[in-house]
Scaffold this motif. Structure first.
Motif, PDB file in Angstrom:
ATOM      1  N   ALA B   8       0.837  -1.198   0.000  1.00 54.23           N
ATOM      2  CA  ALA B   8       0.000   0.000   0.000  1.00 54.23           C
ATOM      3  C   ALA B   8       0.873   1.249   0.000  1.00 54.23           C
ATOM      4  CB  ALA B   8      -0.924  -0.011   1.217  1.00 54.23           C
ATOM      5  N   TYR B  11       2.434   1.679  -3.414  1.00 53.38           N
ATOM      6  CA  TYR B  11       1.478   2.110  -4.423  1.00 53.38           C
ATOM      7  C   TYR B  11       1.231   3.614  -4.311  1.00 53.38           C
ATOM      8  CZ  TYR B  11      -2.611   2.728  -7.250  1.00 53.38           C
ATOM      9  OH  TYR B  11      -3.478   3.188  -8.202  1.00 53.38           O
ATOM     10  N   TYR B  12       0.996   4.103  -3.101  1.00 51.96           N
ATOM     11  CA  TYR B  12       0.667   5.511  -2.936  1.00 51.96           C
ATOM     12  C   TYR B  12       1.880   6.409  -3.126  1.00 51.96           C
ATOM     13  CZ  TYR B  12      -4.201   5.017  -1.839  1.00 51.96           C
ATOM     14  OH  TYR B  12      -5.539   4.778  -1.934  1.00 51.96           O
ATOM     15  N   ARG B  13       3.048   5.912  -2.767  1.00 50.66           N
ATOM     16  CA  ARG B  13       4.251   6.707  -2.994  1.00 50.66           C
ATOM     17  C   ARG B  13       4.442   6.902  -4.491  1.00 50.66           C
ATOM     18  NH1 ARG B  13       9.215   4.514   0.371  1.00 50.66           N
ATOM     19  NH2 ARG B  13       7.431   4.088   1.722  1.00 50.66           N
ATOM     20  N   ARG B  36     -14.014   8.485 -14.565  1.00 58.13           N
ATOM     21  CA  ARG B  36     -14.141   7.786 -15.839  1.00 58.13           C
ATOM     22  C   ARG B  36     -15.408   8.248 -16.567  1.00 58.13           C
ATOM     23  NH1 ARG B  36     -11.153   2.766 -16.024  1.00 58.13           N
ATOM     24  NH2 ARG B  36      -9.910   2.524 -14.162  1.00 58.13           N
ATOM     25  N   LEU B  47     -16.553   8.189  -2.816  1.00 53.68           N
ATOM     26  CA  LEU B  47     -15.437   7.418  -3.354  1.00 53.68           C
ATOM     27  C   LEU B  47     -14.110   7.850  -2.750  1.00 53.68           C
ATOM     28  CD1 LEU B  47     -16.498   7.186  -7.103  1.00 53.68           C
ATOM     29  CD2 LEU B  47     -16.450   5.351  -5.400  1.00 53.68           C
ATOM     30  N   LEU B  99       1.828   5.089 -14.298  1.00 51.39           N
ATOM     31  CA  LEU B  99       1.637   4.179 -13.171  1.00 51.39           C
ATOM     32  C   LEU B  99       1.975   2.765 -13.595  1.00 51.39           C
ATOM     33  CD1 LEU B  99      -1.699   5.191 -11.428  1.00 51.39           C
ATOM     34  CD2 LEU B  99       0.604   5.264 -10.496  1.00 51.39           C
ATOM     35  N   MET B 100       1.450   2.381 -14.742  1.00 53.83           N
ATOM     36  CA  MET B 100       1.674   1.042 -15.281  1.00 53.83           C
ATOM     37  C   MET B 100       3.153   0.757 -15.463  1.00 53.83           C
ATOM     38  SD  MET B 100      -0.885  -0.850 -15.599  1.00 53.83           S
ATOM     39  CE  MET B 100      -2.457  -1.280 -16.371  1.00 53.83           C
ATOM     40  N   LEU B 103       5.089   0.318 -12.106  1.00 53.66           N
ATOM     41  CA  LEU B 103       4.804  -0.892 -11.340  1.00 53.66           C
ATOM     42  C   LEU B 103       4.729  -2.080 -12.287  1.00 53.66           C
ATOM     43  CD1 LEU B 103       2.060   0.412  -8.890  1.00 53.66           C
ATOM     44  CD2 LEU B 103       4.378  -0.249  -8.315  1.00 53.66           C
ATOM     45  N   LEU B 125     -10.447  -8.113  -0.161  1.00 55.30           N
ATOM     46  CA  LEU B 125     -11.227  -6.963  -0.619  1.00 55.30           C
ATOM     47  C   LEU B 125     -12.722  -7.241  -0.655  1.00 55.30           C
ATOM     48  CD1 LEU B 125      -8.996  -6.003  -3.664  1.00 55.30           C
ATOM     49  CD2 LEU B 125      -9.102  -4.833  -1.484  1.00 55.30           C
ATOM     50  N   PRO B 126     -13.325  -7.579   0.470  1.00 58.75           N
ATOM     51  CA  PRO B 126     -14.741  -7.910   0.418  1.00 58.75           C
ATOM     52  C   PRO B 126     -15.622  -6.701   0.182  1.00 58.75           C
ATOM     53  CG  PRO B 126     -13.965  -7.911   2.665  1.00 58.75           C
ATOM     54  CD  PRO B 126     -12.772  -7.650   1.803  1.00 58.75           C
ATOM     55  N   VAL B 128     -14.769  -3.366  -1.046  1.00 62.26           N
ATOM     56  CA  VAL B 128     -14.222  -2.207  -1.749  1.00 62.26           C
ATOM     57  C   VAL B 128     -15.033  -1.922  -3.004  1.00 62.26           C
ATOM     58  CG1 VAL B 128     -12.246  -1.276  -2.958  1.00 62.26           C
ATOM     59  CG2 VAL B 128     -11.931  -2.610  -0.894  1.00 62.26           C
ATOM     60  N   THR B 130     -14.445   1.003  -4.888  1.00 63.59           N
ATOM     61  CA  THR B 130     -13.710   1.887  -5.792  1.00 63.59           C
ATOM     62  C   THR B 130     -13.420   1.169  -7.095  1.00 63.59           C
ATOM     63  OG1 THR B 130     -12.678   2.847  -3.846  1.00 63.59           O
ATOM     64  CG2 THR B 130     -11.699   3.398  -5.963  1.00 63.59           C
TER      65      THR B 130
END
Lengths: 130, 130
Positions: B8, B11-13, B36, B47, B99-100, B103, B125-126, B128, B130
């Motif tokens: 996590a 990802y955010y960094r 979107r 969200l 981003l792609m 990572l 992730l039950p 989520v 987003t």
DNA sequence: TATTGTTATACTCTATAACTATA
DNA sequence: TATAGTTATAGAGTATAACAATA
């Protein structure tokens, strides 16, 4: 990829909620969790990925609540070591245990899946020092 | 568990760094990525998991830079729909592609590992949306 | 009455720059 | 000269409370 984004969002939403129950912000909760052992302000700035000037304020606020304290470093008088107080230790224990019980997904996994998960994460996490 | 925390954080960094290259904050980047399709302010607040009053300011700042705009909803005159401008669309495309490429860990995985990863995440992730 | 969005307020986080005290 | 920490500042995110317009 989208799943990683969702996992990250879930993790931080959960973390922030657990911290908020104790009137702590996300950054305050992060800092407490990082203090497994006494640490210079500078090291905290690196681990929190923020400017050193911010650490002063965060430590001030946690200090005012008696959760951390500063202590001089005898070997380098420029350095101040930050450490948890007894109350800080207890708070971290509570946060950790609640985080665990909220994210039980991983704990309920079998050996095989858990190892696969760790193998995958190690590929995605080449440069993480936290 | 610790690995999830690191994933996590990573990802955010990464996300924050990609956004910062375009002079966008983390929240501004998140909002752009969520758009979107046109969306009421209220939906954005849900969200982003923040109070509705914050959305006003974030949309204001993105609007001042020409990345989003508000439009009236004919079916309910209380509602304002937020949508990306052409420039906003282009910015989101750039962010997503960077981003792609940052990572690449997941993309380089084999079929088997990728499936294991997704299976694991679906357990974590039950709730989520987003 | 309830909901959508805004405004006002106060607090926290954030980077930048300038400062001090050490090294 | 370089580094650790602080202060001042300005901008951004945050929740709360009160408000206008609409449902």
């Amino acid at each position: 990829m989208d799943q990683l984004a969702q996992a990250a969002a879930l993790y931080y939403r959960n973390f922030a909620a657990v911290a908020a129950e104790r009137d702590l912000t996300l950054m305050q909760g992060k800092m407490l969790s990082l203090l497994r052992r006494p640490m210079p302000m500078r090291a905290l700035a690196d681990l929190l990925a923020c400017d050193a000037s911010n650490v002063t304020g965060i430590v001030d606020r946690l200090g005012a609540r008696g959760l951390v304290r500063r202590e001089a470093d005898p070997s380098d008088r420029r350095v101040k070591m930050v450490m948890l107080t007894e109350e800080g230790e207890e708070t971290v224990r509570q946060i950790r245990s609640e985080l665990m019980s909220n994210l039980t997904g991983l704990e309920s996994l079998g050996e095989e899946d858990r190892h696969a998960f760790q193998r995958l994460l190690s590929q995605v996490l080449p440069a993480v020092s936290t």
